[in-house]
Design an enzyme around this catalytic site. Sequence first.
Site, PDB file in Angstrom:
ATOM      1  N   GLY A  59       0.828  -1.196   0.000  1.00 52.58           N
ATOM      2  CA  GLY A  59       0.000   0.000   0.000  1.00 52.58           C
ATOM      3  C   GLY A  59       0.866   1.251   0.000  1.00 52.58           C
ATOM      4  N   CYS A  86       5.325  -6.067   1.471  1.00 53.14           N
ATOM      5  CA  CYS A  86       5.644  -4.644   1.386  1.00 53.14           C
ATOM      6  C   CYS A  86       5.035  -3.883   2.572  1.00 53.14           C
ATOM      7  CB  CYS A  86       5.192  -4.086   0.033  1.00 53.14           C
ATOM      8  SG  CYS A  86       5.953  -2.508  -0.396  1.00 53.14           S
ATOM      9  N   TYR A  87       4.038  -3.014   2.352  1.00 53.19           N
ATOM     10  CA  TYR A  87       3.425  -2.335   3.496  1.00 53.19           C
ATOM     11  C   TYR A  87       2.877  -3.357   4.488  1.00 53.19           C
ATOM     12  CZ  TYR A  87       0.454   0.564   6.403  1.00 53.19           C
ATOM     13  OH  TYR A  87      -0.117   1.179   7.487  1.00 53.19           O
ATOM     14  N   HIS A 176       7.493  -7.618  -3.932  1.00 49.29           N
ATOM     15  CA  HIS A 176       6.189  -8.044  -4.452  1.00 49.29           C
ATOM     16  C   HIS A 176       6.336  -9.374  -5.201  1.00 49.29           C
ATOM     17  CE1 HIS A 176       3.773  -4.449  -3.574  1.00 49.29           C
ATOM     18  NE2 HIS A 176       4.893  -3.776  -3.772  1.00 49.29           N
ATOM     19  N   GLU A 178       3.909 -11.140  -6.346  1.00 52.20           N
ATOM     20  CA  GLU A 178       2.776 -11.335  -7.243  1.00 52.20           C
ATOM     21  C   GLU A 178       3.027 -10.835  -8.662  1.00 52.20           C
ATOM     22  OE1 GLU A 178       1.854  -7.458  -4.949  1.00 52.20           O
ATOM     23  OE2 GLU A 178       2.993  -9.311  -4.696  1.00 52.20           O
ATOM     24  N   GLY A 231     -24.884  -9.536 -24.560  1.00 48.76           N
ATOM     25  CA  GLY A 231     -24.241 -10.112 -25.737  1.00 48.76           C
ATOM     26  C   GLY A 231     -22.795 -10.469 -25.485  1.00 48.76           C
ATOM     27  N   ASP A 234     -19.617 -12.240 -20.174  1.00 48.34           N
ATOM     28  CA  ASP A 234     -19.971 -12.228 -18.754  1.00 48.34           C
ATOM     29  C   ASP A 234     -21.457 -12.490 -18.536  1.00 48.34           C
ATOM     30  OD1 ASP A 234     -17.323 -11.496 -18.571  1.00 48.34           O
ATOM     31  OD2 ASP A 234     -17.761  -9.362 -18.308  1.00 48.34           O
ATOM     32  N   SER A 235     -22.299 -11.686 -19.171  1.00 45.45           N
ATOM     33  CA  SER A 235     -23.741 -11.855 -18.955  1.00 45.45           C
ATOM     34  C   SER A 235     -24.230 -13.176 -19.526  1.00 45.45           C
ATOM     35  CB  SER A 235     -24.513 -10.682 -19.573  1.00 45.45           C
ATOM     36  OG  SER A 235     -24.330 -10.624 -20.977  1.00 45.45           O
ATOM     37  N   LYS A 380     -11.904 -12.371 -15.237  1.00 39.83           N
ATOM     38  CA  LYS A 380     -12.379 -12.577 -16.604  1.00 39.83           C
ATOM     39  C   LYS A 380     -11.976 -13.933 -17.166  1.00 39.83           C
ATOM     40  CE  LYS A 380     -14.405 -10.889 -20.317  1.00 39.83           C
ATOM     41  NZ  LYS A 380     -15.700 -10.196 -20.340  1.00 39.83           N
TER      42      LYS A 380
END
Length: 524
Positions: A59, A86-87, A176, A178, A231, A234-235, A380
Amino acid sequence: MNTPIHPDSILIIDFGSQFTQLIARRVREAGVYSEIVPFQLAEDAFHRIRPKAVILSGGPASTSETGSPRAPQVIFDSGLPILGICYGQMALCVQMGGKAESSSHREFGRAFVEVEKECPLFDGMWAPGQRHQVWMSHGDRVISLPEGFEVFGRSDGSPFAVFGDLARRMYGIMFHPEVVHTPDGARLLQNFVHGVAGIEGDWSMSAYREQAVQKIRDQVGDGRVICGLSGGVDSSVAAMLIHEAIGDRLTCILVDHGLMRKNEAAEVVAMFREHYNIPLVHVDAADLFIDALEGESDPETKRKTIGRLFVETFEAEARKLAMGGHPAQFLAQGTLYPDVIESVSFTGGPSVTIKSHHNVGGLPARMNMQLVEPLRELFKDEVRVLGKELGLPEHFIGRHPFPGPGLAIRCPGGVTRDKLEILRNADAIYLDEIRKAGLYDAIWQAFAVLLPVQTVGVMGDGRTYEYVCALRAVTSVDGMTADFYHYDMAFLGRAATRIINEVKGINRVVYDVTSKPPGTIEWE
């Protein structure tokens, strides 16, 4: 106390790092479910999730500042494994009785950690005496450790770059793990998840599907759901999942707002109504939306106008369903985990306005409906995996994301029917060329933009004064970061030539080479 939906979970407490979402991604890649919560809400989330381990993110704050963020004490009293990054490392240190301070020797970017001694985080990859590349981003540093902690690695700017308490399974790392710039970072996180925390790593999309279906049934009961079908992937995946859970008590509503890509509405109707036999109402609302947007140039006003009209349209369709004897008590939408994260200001930062067109915070009270959001825990690429699990065709699962506001935000400046049609045709040609070149699956998102400027050009023997079209293509894994796709000039030449020749109203094409850091990758 209720049983948690994901019994083997890791809670990630967010202190405002731009990389927090990547921590969650790496943990899930290790086969373990993870959830991010802002530090202000961490105690409630801890009791709700009942995690098997906790990760404290980085952070921008300094632990030496008055009122700087802290993790709730219950985390440290729980006896669970904790990893501070980190933080988060400094918060762990200070809250356990150590000290940290602002340092004149800051480290930003590539750095190297020298391994002092063996550590469970290093199993199978780092050994004492070795030196390994990592990615640093800090201006503070630890100056004394809490009782029971020891040093496992140091860097030029951080004498306590890696520390921990083996007995209490608490570890702090200054870098980090990640990000891809720490080559062994994913493996280090796996060592924490599997080795230190002892979590098996059996979270799968098949298991998620079963849990999500049951969760939908528990929420909806005997009620009915209407789903806003845009369309997009996701939906569509949300609709398929809900249909599996409650069958024909789901009605999909496709609002054709005149801002969709070429032939997209017809393709969606054919797939859902004819192939999957899912109840679908196709609402032609193009005039309603475009009339409201006519001449509007402010991007935020566009988004909110579209969102408002969507809600009003759904209210009208819900009333029609109720009059027909099928009242709906629930509205479903394909909210994703990044939408949730970006719609909540964890630390008072800019994230509060990034996803303003999503109803993530709930629906207007007047609608008297509850939201069903079966994908709000997924990224996603995970949604695509779930779509494949549900049987959606490959070509549809791999479709590029196209946000709800559609062509309206791909048309900066005032919106008109003529400009939308010009843009729709240019966009279709661009995507056609991408597919012909075999590049579609290598690109995460591609689209054309009609810029709000016109230029003088010569076409044939005549002078033209027409619009400039910009092309964008980006690569991404999770939708949180993006880099431009490196086309060769031959491809760009073909695409530009076709657009200029075939789309009346465009006489110039440019390519956007902007990279995007974590956050929205929309044009406006």
